[in-house]
Design an enzyme around this catalytic site. Structure first.
Site, PDB file in Angstrom:
ATOM      1  N   LEU A  75      35.068  40.528  47.718  1.00  0.00           N
ATOM      2  CA  LEU A  75      35.860  39.298  47.768  1.00  0.00           C
ATOM      3  C   LEU A  75      35.036  38.051  47.474  1.00  0.00           C
ATOM      4  O   LEU A  75      33.838  37.990  47.762  1.00  0.00           O
ATOM      5  CB  LEU A  75      36.529  39.158  49.138  1.00  0.00           C
ATOM      6  N   VAL A 109      40.422  30.300  40.474  1.00  0.00           N
ATOM      7  CA  VAL A 109      39.313  29.581  41.109  1.00  0.00           C
ATOM      8  C   VAL A 109      38.055  29.839  40.273  1.00  0.00           C
ATOM      9  O   VAL A 109      37.773  30.977  39.883  1.00  0.00           O
ATOM     10  CB  VAL A 109      39.112  30.052  42.569  1.00  0.00           C
ATOM     11  N   HIS A 130      39.857  35.244  45.740  1.00  0.00           N
ATOM     12  CA  HIS A 130      40.686  36.068  46.634  1.00  0.00           C
ATOM     13  C   HIS A 130      41.075  35.264  47.884  1.00  0.00           C
ATOM     14  O   HIS A 130      42.219  35.312  48.339  1.00  0.00           O
ATOM     15  CB  HIS A 130      39.899  37.295  47.109  1.00  0.00           C
ATOM     16  N   GLN A 167      48.521  40.793  34.181  1.00  0.00           N
ATOM     17  CA  GLN A 167      48.823  41.614  35.361  1.00  0.00           C
ATOM     18  C   GLN A 167      49.963  40.992  36.175  1.00  0.00           C
ATOM     19  O   GLN A 167      50.816  41.702  36.705  1.00  0.00           O
ATOM     20  CB  GLN A 167      47.570  41.753  36.214  1.00  0.00           C
ATOM     21  N   GLN A 207      43.485  52.806  37.887  1.00  0.00           N
ATOM     22  CA  GLN A 207      43.584  51.697  36.927  1.00  0.00           C
ATOM     23  C   GLN A 207      42.308  51.494  36.119  1.00  0.00           C
ATOM     24  O   GLN A 207      42.222  50.573  35.317  1.00  0.00           O
ATOM     25  CB  GLN A 207      43.987  50.405  37.633  1.00  0.00           C
ATOM     26  N   SER A 261      35.021  36.330  39.702  1.00  0.00           N
ATOM     27  CA  SER A 261      35.427  37.716  39.510  1.00  0.00           C
ATOM     28  C   SER A 261      34.445  38.614  40.247  1.00  0.00           C
ATOM     29  O   SER A 261      33.241  38.310  40.282  1.00  0.00           O
ATOM     30  CB  SER A 261      35.404  38.052  38.011  1.00  0.00           C
ATOM     31  N   SER A 262      34.948  39.687  40.810  1.00  0.00           N
ATOM     32  CA  SER A 262      34.053  40.633  41.489  1.00  0.00           C
ATOM     33  C   SER A 262      33.014  41.172  40.512  1.00  0.00           C
ATOM     34  O   SER A 262      31.882  41.458  40.889  1.00  0.00           O
ATOM     35  CB  SER A 262      34.862  41.800  42.065  1.00  0.00           C
ATOM     36  N   ARG A 263      33.418  41.306  39.260  1.00  0.00           N
ATOM     37  CA  ARG A 263      32.488  41.857  38.257  1.00  0.00           C
ATOM     38  C   ARG A 263      31.320  40.913  37.965  1.00  0.00           C
ATOM     39  O   ARG A 263      30.299  41.352  37.443  1.00  0.00           O
ATOM     40  CB  ARG A 263      33.230  42.188  36.962  1.00  0.00           C
ATOM     41  N   GLY A 309      46.777  36.208  41.538  1.00  0.00           N
ATOM     42  CA  GLY A 309      46.001  35.154  40.891  1.00  0.00           C
ATOM     43  C   GLY A 309      46.271  35.063  39.396  1.00  0.00           C
ATOM     44  O   GLY A 309      46.402  36.090  38.719  1.00  0.00           O
TER      45      GLY A 309
HETATM   46  P1  AMP Z   1      41.073  42.086  42.255  1.00  0.00           P
HETATM   47  O1  AMP Z   1      40.335  42.305  43.524  1.00  0.00           O
HETATM   48  O2  AMP Z   1      40.197  41.716  41.109  1.00  0.00           O
HETATM   49  O3  AMP Z   1      42.037  43.206  41.957  1.00  0.00           O
HETATM   50  O4  AMP Z   1      41.968  40.794  42.495  1.00  0.00           O
HETATM   51  C1  AMP Z   1      42.885  40.709  43.555  1.00  0.00           C
HETATM   52  C2  AMP Z   1      43.740  39.481  43.379  1.00  0.00           C
HETATM   53  O5  AMP Z   1      42.903  38.316  43.359  1.00  0.00           O
HETATM   54  C3  AMP Z   1      44.509  39.473  42.040  1.00  0.00           C
HETATM   55  O6  AMP Z   1      45.809  38.944  42.250  1.00  0.00           O
HETATM   56  C4  AMP Z   1      43.674  38.583  41.188  1.00  0.00           C
HETATM   57  O7  AMP Z   1      44.388  37.958  40.141  1.00  0.00           O
HETATM   58  C5  AMP Z   1      43.193  37.564  42.206  1.00  0.00           C
HETATM   59  N1  AMP Z   1      41.983  36.877  41.718  1.00  0.00           N
HETATM   60  C6  AMP Z   1      40.861  37.458  41.222  1.00  0.00           C
HETATM   61  N2  AMP Z   1      39.983  36.507  40.816  1.00  0.00           N
HETATM   62  C7  AMP Z   1      40.576  35.314  41.055  1.00  0.00           C
HETATM   63  C8  AMP Z   1      40.184  33.950  40.839  1.00  0.00           C
HETATM   64  N3  AMP Z   1      39.004  33.637  40.295  1.00  0.00           N
HETATM   65  N4  AMP Z   1      41.042  32.978  41.201  1.00  0.00           N
HETATM   66  C9  AMP Z   1      42.256  33.278  41.758  1.00  0.00           C
HETATM   67  N5  AMP Z   1      42.676  34.544  41.980  1.00  0.00           N
HETATM   68  C10 AMP Z   1      41.855  35.548  41.633  1.00  0.00           C
END
Ligand code: AMP
Length: 286
Positions: A33, A179, A37, A154, A61, A188-190, A148
């Protein structure tokens, strides 16, 4: 924050809360996170009585097994951040909980959305997204689902999932803005997988999108897309696509009429790590 690993225990708890009149807001995630998130959790906290966040790295996925193997896991930190954001419930299901032996794989009719952009470059990805989100929604039964804008396509796929399954009658979708880090990189987690040099050049995605937003004018968009892709390649990134599309249905735009609501979307490899980002083009810069 209460942590549940079993859907039946979670359901039991949520039933009691809902009987007491609380509405549930749900933030599904794959963990690792960050502030993006947490912005969704905060949004849910301000609007709904009870906020549930889930963490599940969904194997279904990942079209690339190496991407799944290397997906970052930072559970202790995740729990700390969620506690700090006053999240009420963390749902942490196992793979067997989401996909038990009796689980029957469904195919979701995603149509055009599955043939373009992420759908085109990540075959099967959105089917996997729908599988897990459908399962989670059946378990959590939220009133509001928080997603997000970072994952623009998505959001559209999940909106379609809601209408395909009839869940749109009980679940409202709320999409929060992306954000970003101070240099513009979308969180991004990546990003955790990037080394210092890769991290530095990752801002090229934001710069390329900004370039398109600042230079878009009625008429052909091809040149803009080519220049933006060149900006990525100059930094050593390998774009899968740089596209301009209708913001409501993602149909690709070759000529902009000057009024249609449009979005620029980009996906590029930064060595091993594939990054995506997008920007609405009709809005003034932030
Ligand atoms: P994930 O863990 O990548 O599957 O993301 C979970 C949720 O967080 C999804 O709805 C993403 O679109 C949202 N999310 C991921 N990165 C961001 C970000 N930088 N800003 C806002 N929401 C995000």
């Amino acid at each position: 924050m209460i942590l549940f690993k079993k859907a039946t225990d979670l359901r039991h708890y949520l039933d009691a809360q809902e009987k007491a009149g609380l509405k549930t807001g749900f933030v599904p995630t794959m963990g690792a996170l960050h502030a993006g998130h947490i912005s969704l959790v905060t949004e849910s906290k301000t609007r709904t009585g009870l906020t549930v966040c889930s963490i599940f790295v969904n194997p279904a996925q990942f079209n690339d097994p190496a991407d799944f193997d290397k997906y970052p896991i930072t559970l202790d930190k995740d729990i700390y951040l969620l506690e700090k954001a006053r999240c009420d419930v963390l749902f942490l299901p196992s793979k067997e909980e989401i996909y038990p032996p009796e689980y029957k794989k469904e195919t979701y009719e995603l149509g055009y959305l599955e043939t373009v952009l992420e759908g085109k470059y990540r075959p099967g990805h959105f089917q996997g997204v729908c599988m897990v989100v459908h399962r989670l929604l059946d378990m959590v039964k939220p009133s509001i689902l928080y997603l997000g804008q970072k994952d623009y396509q998505q959001c559209m796929v999940i909106s379609r999932l809601l209408s395909l399954t009839g869940l749109d009658t009980t679940i409202k979708l709320r999409i929060s803005p992306t954000v970003r880090e101070t240099d513009g990189l979308a969180m991004s987690s990546r990003n955790m997988r990037l080394n210092a040099a890769e991290r530095e050049r990752a801002t090229a995605l934001f710069k390329a999108l900004n370039y398109i937003r600042e230079n878009i004018a009625p008429g052909p968009v091809e040149k803009l897309k080519i220049t933006a892709a060149a900006m990525l390649m100059e930094k050593g990134l390998q774009p899968d696509y740089v596209e301009v599309a209708d913001a409501d249905d993602l149909s690709l735009i070759s000529n902009w009429d000057g009024s249609q609501k449009i979005v620029a979307l980009v996906a590029a490899y930064n060595n091993e790590v594939r990054l995506i980002d997008n920007m609405l083009l009709n809005e003034p810069s932030l």
